[in-house]
Design a protein around this motif. Structure first.
Motif, short mmCIF file in Angstrom:
data_model
loop_
_atom_site.label_atom_id
_atom_site.label_comp_id
_atom_site.label_asym_id
_atom_site.label_seq_id
_atom_site.Cartn_x
_atom_site.Cartn_y
_atom_site.Cartn_z
N ALA A 177 0.86 -1.15 -0.05
CA ALA A 177 -0.16 0.01 0.03
C ALA A 177 0.69 1.40 -0.10
O ALA A 177 0.37 2.33 -0.37
CB ALA A 177 -0.90 0.03 1.27
N ALA A 178 1.92 1.16 0.54
CA ALA A 178 2.82 2.35 0.61
C ALA A 178 3.37 2.57 -0.69
O ALA A 178 3.54 1.96 -1.80
CB ALA A 178 4.27 2.03 1.69
N ALA B 295 -8.25 -4.05 0.48
CA ALA B 295 -7.88 -2.95 1.08
C ALA B 295 -6.79 -2.29 0.41
O ALA B 295 -6.74 -0.96 0.05
CB ALA B 295 -7.60 -3.06 2.61
N VAL B 296 -5.68 -2.94 -0.09
CA VAL B 296 -4.49 -2.47 -0.55
C VAL B 296 -4.80 -1.96 -1.98
O VAL B 296 -4.76 -0.66 -2.51
CB VAL B 296 -3.18 -3.52 -0.81
CG1 VAL B 296 -2.18 -2.75 -2.01
CG2 VAL B 296 -2.60 -3.72 0.45
N VAL B 297 -5.59 -2.76 -2.73
CA VAL B 297 -6.32 -2.18 -4.14
C VAL B 297 -7.17 -0.62 -3.82
O VAL B 297 -6.94 -0.03 -4.69
CB VAL B 297 -7.04 -3.31 -4.95
CG1 VAL B 297 -7.92 -2.87 -6.07
CG2 VAL B 297 -6.15 -4.51 -5.26
N ALA B 298 -8.18 -0.92 -2.97
CA ALA B 298 -8.92 0.20 -2.67
C ALA B 298 -8.01 1.53 -2.27
O ALA B 298 -8.17 2.66 -2.94
CB ALA B 298 -9.75 0.01 -1.71
N TRP B 299 -7.03 1.18 -1.51
CA TRP B 299 -6.12 2.43 -1.09
C TRP B 299 -5.32 2.83 -2.45
O TRP B 299 -5.24 3.96 -2.50
CB TRP B 299 -5.18 1.85 -0.06
CG TRP B 299 -3.87 2.94 0.27
CD1 TRP B 299 -2.88 2.94 -0.07
CD2 TRP B 299 -4.24 4.11 1.19
NE1 TRP B 299 -2.10 4.05 0.48
CE2 TRP B 299 -3.09 4.67 1.24
CE3 TRP B 299 -5.64 4.63 1.86
CZ2 TRP B 299 -3.00 5.89 2.06
CZ3 TRP B 299 -5.43 5.75 2.56
CH2 TRP B 299 -4.16 6.44 2.56
N LYS B 300 -4.72 2.05 -3.35
CA LYS B 300 -4.11 2.36 -4.43
C LYS B 300 -5.08 3.27 -5.43
O LYS B 300 -4.69 4.18 -6.10
CB LYS B 300 -3.54 1.13 -4.92
CG LYS B 300 -2.15 0.47 -4.51
CD LYS B 300 -1.27 1.61 -4.25
CE LYS B 300 0.15 1.13 -4.03
NZ LYS B 300 1.17 1.95 -3.85
#
Length: 185
Positions: free
Chosen positions: A17-18, A167-172
């Motif tokens: 995510a970073a 969650a990572v995909v949504a964050w990106k």
């Protein structure tokens, strides 16, 4: 407890995510180790320390104090790692390692078995569970390679890996696009 591989899910998700390069590879490795390290307490079984003992499985090594101690160690190592010690990388190392280490007992508290986790040790030896416990508890050692072990992996995939990937995909997707440098001509 979730399987040892699933404890690595939190640091890996944070790394994904970073922004690229935000979490250096050595810090990622430290985070994965911190997320897995509390389960070194299974050695207590070989030492005949009872499961329910403060130093038994899911005891002191699953406390927030243990996560704080790992974070402090990470901060010290980060501070002295560079030629010019700086506060930002030191704080980043401490926070990242704390989150990774604290994720271990929080995931364990969401499992369907065991005695709970001693989050508040040494102030309390009470073992805690989360109010919602959807993750199947992982079998030990040789029993892992059975139908029960497969059911555990599928449970972890459903309740840990897929939600973290989502969650990572949504964050990106919600992150603003990087601004391209302007051509000075």
């Amino acid at each position: 407890m979730p399987s040892i591989m699933t404890h690595a899910a939190i640091p890996l998700a944070l790394w994904c995510a970073a922004d690229r390069g935000r979490i250096p590879p050595r810090l990622l490795v430290a985070g994965v180790i911190a997320a897995m390290l509390p389960d070194a307490d299974v050695l207590a079984f070989a030492l005949h320390i009872p499961y329910a003992d403060a130093f038994g499985h899911r005891g002191a090594s699953h406390s927030l104090l243990f996560a704080c101690m790992l974070a402090a160690l990470a901060a010290v190592l980060a501070f002295f790692a560079g030629r010019h010690p700086r506060l930002a990388p030191t704080m980043q190392a401490a926070v990242f390692v704390f989150i990774c280490a604290a994720s271990h007992p929080l995931l364990d508290a969401m499992t369907s078995g065991g005695l709970g986790v001693a989050l508040a040790w040494p102030w309390s030896e009470q073992r805690f569970f989360a109010p919602w416990r959807p993750i199947r508890v992982s079998p030990f050692a040789a029993q892992f390679f059975t139908a029960r072990g497969l059911a555990t992996l599928l449970s972890e995939l459903r309740w840990v890996w897929l939600p973290l990937a989502g969650a990572v995909v949504a964050w990106k997707l919600i992150q603003p696009a990087p601004v391209a440098p302007r051509d000075p001509s």
